[in-house]
Design a protein around this motif. Structure first.
Motif, short mmCIF file in Angstrom:
data_model
loop_
_atom_site.label_atom_id
_atom_site.label_comp_id
_atom_site.label_asym_id
_atom_site.label_seq_id
_atom_site.Cartn_x
_atom_site.Cartn_y
_atom_site.Cartn_z
N ARG A 67 -24.56 60.51 73.85
CA ARG A 67 -23.33 60.65 73.09
C ARG A 67 -22.92 62.34 73.54
NH1 ARG A 67 -22.99 58.82 67.08
NH2 ARG A 67 -21.00 59.69 67.35
N ASP A 70 -20.94 62.46 76.68
CA ASP A 70 -19.48 61.83 76.63
C ASP A 70 -18.59 62.96 75.92
OD1 ASP A 70 -19.98 59.62 77.90
OD2 ASP A 70 -20.22 58.43 76.08
N ARG A 71 -19.33 64.07 75.16
CA ARG A 71 -18.48 64.73 74.58
C ARG A 71 -18.35 66.27 75.14
NH1 ARG A 71 -19.41 65.04 68.25
NH2 ARG A 71 -17.30 65.78 68.52
N ASN A 198 -14.80 68.91 73.63
CA ASN A 198 -15.23 67.80 72.56
C ASN A 198 -13.78 67.61 71.71
OD1 ASN A 198 -15.22 70.74 71.40
ND2 ASN A 198 -16.47 69.81 69.57
N HIS A 201 -12.29 64.46 72.60
CA HIS A 201 -12.99 63.29 72.69
C HIS A 201 -13.43 62.90 71.40
CE1 HIS A 201 -14.39 62.42 76.64
NE2 HIS A 201 -14.37 63.65 76.98
N GLU A 202 -12.99 61.75 70.67
CA GLU A 202 -13.37 61.23 69.43
C GLU A 202 -15.01 60.72 69.80
OE1 GLU A 202 -11.93 61.00 66.38
OE2 GLU A 202 -10.47 62.10 67.37
N PRO A 203 -16.04 61.09 68.74
CA PRO A 203 -17.01 60.57 68.88
C PRO A 203 -17.27 59.07 69.15
CG PRO A 203 -16.85 61.65 66.74
CD PRO A 203 -15.47 61.44 67.40
N GLU A 336 -15.65 58.05 80.07
CA GLU A 336 -15.50 58.34 78.80
C GLU A 336 -16.83 57.70 77.81
OE1 GLU A 336 -12.25 55.69 77.96
OE2 GLU A 336 -13.17 56.96 79.98
N SER A 340 -22.84 57.39 76.63
CA SER A 340 -23.48 56.40 75.52
C SER A 340 -24.19 55.16 75.77
CB SER A 340 -22.04 56.30 74.52
OG SER A 340 -21.86 57.44 74.05
#
Length: 402
Positions: A67, A70-71, A198, A201-203, A336, A340
């Motif tokens: 995660r 990705d952020r 970040n 980016h949404e989680p 993206e 994860s």
């Protein structure tokens, strides 16, 4: 061909070299730590705990690492985890008696945490550094890197530890983290992606990953692979040392010899994997079946030299399969979500591997090693047939590209 490709892809070349330096340093240290534990404690119990501590962190921290990848800046994560591990890599220098064993446990755990964050981030960085058409070649090179680490790291680590003492290997491991971190810091990621923060980016939620998986038949098959195959691989991991020491009476030399054979197989797998053009998933599944056949042959042979050759070929087909599976993953998952997804897969595979190694070690108390090896080979064949059948059925219902 390898050198020309690395020369053309300079940014990936730095990531490749950093991974090789990092991996060899870790192997150096691992050999010395395990030998030191046996020397100080005289028991395999401490070794077992240390090995478990190298896998346990993946259950918790690999998803976190994915995660984060990705952020935030992937280069920043890689450099930070390398530099943060230097102190703990050097902490083994302080171990001199049984009272200091806690240092080994704590540092082994923290180093494994770093690897759990580092591994999915590194894998998710690869598609950003090379063109999509080169993904199979790069994933084949990743198997070469692992092979070099196996051949050079474990063997050289044993030699260095024997000639200069374990403290030298600990210093080399610390230096390797520093060198790898410096190399990665010089990598230039694509500007439009490396500048993402970040706030853009949404989680990534599990529901999003679930949706991605449900829409892709190849991802579903690979997810099954990551769950089932490590459950069998634990048998192989345990039996390598057992075959060398108990079956062929080769001692530590045999352990290094067989690990060297695995390294040779992975390195040479590039010659075939690099030439594949399509049907990656099918090729990977067939490789699993061939791996099972070779493990059955291994359980039956009585000649060490033949066992060495079989180990080479086993790693050869495994390297082809690994390169194919990783290429499918990178093609199926958008950038993206790659961190994860790789974090999730690392969690599953390492957890299953740890369970499998524990069960395999326990099974050896009442099952003869060759029989356990035969069971492992048969299991590979059955699992590969099941996956091929499942893939064929799903593909006929929901046509999709491999």
């Amino acid at each position: 061909m390898v050198f020309s490709f690395l020369k053309e892809n300079k940014q990936y070349k730095k990531l490749f070299l950093a991974g090789m330096i990092n991996g060899m340093g870790d192997r150096f240290s691992q050999v010395a730590v395990l030998a030191m534990l046996l020397q100080i404690t005289g028991s395999g119990f401490a070794v077992g705990i240390t090995m478990a501590l190298r896998l346990l962190p993946f259950l918790i921290f690999a998803p976190i690492g994915g995660r984060l990848a990705d952020r935030f800046s992937r280069k920043g994560i890689l450099v930070t985890t390398d530099l943060a591990r230097i102190l703990f890599a050097l902490s083994f220098l302080l171990v001199n008696s049984k009272e200091d064993i806690w240092i080994v446990y704590v540092s082994s755990f923290v180093l494994a945490v770093g690897e759990a964050i580092y591994a999915p981030t590194r894998k998710a960085s690869i598609p950003r550094l090379v063109q999509k058409k080169h993904l199979l070649k790069v994933n084949s090179l990743e198997q070469v890197m692992v092979g070099i680490v196996l051949v050079g790291g474990a063997f050289s680590g044993g030699v260095v530890s024997y000639l200069f003492g374990p403290n030298m290997t600990f210093w080399l491991n610390g230096i390797s983290f520093l060198a790898a971190g410096w190399l990665i810091s010089t990598i230039t990621f694509p500007e439009k992606k490396e500048n993402e923060t970040n706030q853009h980016h949404e989680p990534v939620r599990f529901s999003a990953l679930k949706k991605i998986i449900m829409m892709s038949v190849p991802l579903q098959i690979i997810l099954l692979c990551e769950f089932l195959i490590p459950m069998i691989n634990g048998i192989d991991n345990v039996l390598i040392s057992v075959y060398a020491v108990e079956i062929y009476k080769l001692g530590d030399f045999g352990v290094g010899l067989f690990y060297g054979a695995l390294g040779i197989g992975l390195i040479t797998s590039f010659s075939v994997a690099n030439r594949l053009k399509k049907h990656y998933l099918s090729t990977g599944l067939i490789s699993l079946m061939l791996e099972g056949v070779l493990l059955i042959l291994l359980s039956k042979t009585h000649f060490p030299i033949l066992a060495f050759v079989i180990f080479c070929f086993t790693a050869f087909v495994a390297g082809i399969g690994n390169a194919c599976f990783d290429t499918v993953l990178m093609n199926e998952i958008s950038d993206e979500h790659q961190g994860s997804m790789f974090g999730l897969l690392a969690t599953i595979s390492n957890t299953m591997l740890g369970i499998s190694m524990f069960l395999a070690g326990s099974a050896l108390e009442f099952i003869e090693p060759r029989l356990l090896g035969f069971i492992g080979g048969i299991s590979f064949i059955f699992v590969s047939l099941f996956l091929i059948f499942t893939f064929t059925i799903k593909k006929s219902r929901y046509p999709a590209n491999e």
